[in-house]
Design a protein around this motif. Structure first.
Motif, short mmCIF file in Angstrom:
data_model
loop_
_atom_site.label_atom_id
_atom_site.label_comp_id
_atom_site.label_asym_id
_atom_site.label_seq_id
_atom_site.Cartn_x
_atom_site.Cartn_y
_atom_site.Cartn_z
N GLY A 13 0.90 -1.30 0.06
CA GLY A 13 -0.02 -0.06 0.06
C GLY A 13 0.85 1.05 -0.08
N ALA A 14 2.12 1.26 0.28
CA ALA A 14 2.95 2.31 0.21
C ALA A 14 3.31 2.77 -1.42
N PHE A 15 3.68 3.99 -1.43
CA PHE A 15 3.99 4.52 -2.78
C PHE A 15 5.51 4.95 -3.08
N THR A 16 5.73 4.41 -4.41
CA THR A 16 7.03 4.64 -4.65
C THR A 16 7.12 5.67 -5.83
N SER A 17 8.05 6.71 -5.86
CA SER A 17 8.27 7.54 -6.69
C SER A 17 9.67 7.43 -7.44
N GLU A 18 9.74 7.74 -8.78
CA GLU A 18 10.91 7.62 -9.34
C GLU A 18 11.10 8.60 -10.52
N VAL A 19 12.36 9.16 -10.92
CA VAL A 19 12.41 9.99 -11.99
C VAL A 19 13.38 9.07 -12.91
N PRO A 20 12.58 8.97 -14.06
CA PRO A 20 13.60 8.30 -15.10
C PRO A 20 14.76 9.02 -15.70
N GLU A 21 14.72 10.34 -15.69
CA GLU A 21 15.79 11.26 -16.33
C GLU A 21 16.91 11.19 -15.20
N ILE A 26 15.04 7.68 -6.40
CA ILE A 26 13.53 7.10 -5.92
C ILE A 26 13.32 7.54 -4.60
N SER A 27 12.12 7.80 -4.33
CA SER A 27 11.77 8.08 -2.82
C SER A 27 10.18 7.04 -2.84
N GLN A 28 9.81 7.40 -1.50
CA GLN A 28 8.51 6.68 -1.48
C GLN A 28 7.71 7.50 -0.26
N SER A 30 3.82 7.19 2.29
CA SER A 30 2.59 6.35 2.63
C SER A 30 1.31 6.53 2.17
N THR A 31 1.53 7.77 1.26
CA THR A 31 0.39 8.31 0.26
C THR A 31 0.84 8.69 -0.83
N ARG A 32 0.05 8.76 -1.79
CA ARG A 32 0.71 9.35 -3.24
C ARG A 32 1.35 10.63 -2.80
N ASP A 33 0.42 11.55 -2.23
CA ASP A 33 0.96 13.08 -1.88
C ASP A 33 2.36 13.04 -1.31
N ALA A 34 2.34 12.25 -0.31
CA ALA A 34 3.64 12.10 0.47
C ALA A 34 4.70 11.76 -0.67
N ALA A 35 4.69 10.63 -1.26
CA ALA A 35 5.56 10.12 -2.30
C ALA A 35 6.07 11.30 -3.29
N LEU A 36 5.23 12.15 -3.73
CA LEU A 36 5.34 13.45 -4.39
C LEU A 36 6.00 14.33 -3.86
N GLU A 37 5.89 14.50 -2.64
CA GLU A 37 6.44 15.53 -1.66
C GLU A 37 8.15 14.98 -1.19
N ASN A 38 8.04 13.83 -1.41
CA ASN A 38 9.42 13.43 -0.98
C ASN A 38 10.33 13.03 -2.17
N ILE A 39 9.80 12.95 -3.29
CA ILE A 39 10.61 13.08 -4.73
C ILE A 39 10.94 14.37 -4.92
N LYS A 40 10.27 15.50 -4.50
CA LYS A 40 10.71 16.81 -4.87
C LYS A 40 11.97 17.03 -4.09
N ASP A 41 12.09 16.49 -2.84
CA ASP A 41 13.43 16.61 -1.99
C ASP A 41 14.46 15.82 -2.62
N ALA A 42 14.10 14.75 -3.21
CA ALA A 42 15.25 13.90 -3.50
C ALA A 42 15.70 14.35 -4.83
N ILE A 43 15.13 15.03 -5.74
CA ILE A 43 15.27 15.69 -6.95
C ILE A 43 16.03 17.00 -6.52
N SER A 44 15.77 17.55 -5.66
CA SER A 44 16.82 18.85 -5.37
C SER A 44 18.09 18.13 -4.77
#
Length: 70
Positions: A13-21, A26-28, A30-44
């Motif tokens: 049920g957890a969400f994983t986010s990834e930036v192919p470029e 990769i980040s994750q 517990s919700t879709r919104d949390a995964a999106l916020e976490n990947i923003k930090d990872a991209i930065s």
């Protein structure tokens, strides 16, 4: 800059986010919104590391969605 983010829900049920470029960006969350916020930090952090090591920053993407009637 804009990057494509792929978000997938895993079997727990957890969400994983990834930036192919950005390989390995990769980040994750517990919700879709949390995964999106976490990947923003990872991209930065990823971009900061590229700059620190004088490596090229990938171009941002321009993507369109097309609706087709079938």
């Amino acid at each position: 800059m804009k990057f494509r983010v792929l978000i997938k829900q895993d079997e727990d049920g957890a969400f994983t986010s990834e930036v192919p470029e950005l390989p390995g960006c990769i980040s994750q969350g517990s919700t879709r919104d949390a995964a999106l916020e976490n990947i923003k930090d990872a991209i930065s952090g990823y971009i900061t590391s590229l700059k620190k090591h004088d490596e090229p920053i990938p171009f941002s993407i321009h993507e369109e969605t097309v609706d087709i009637q079938v």
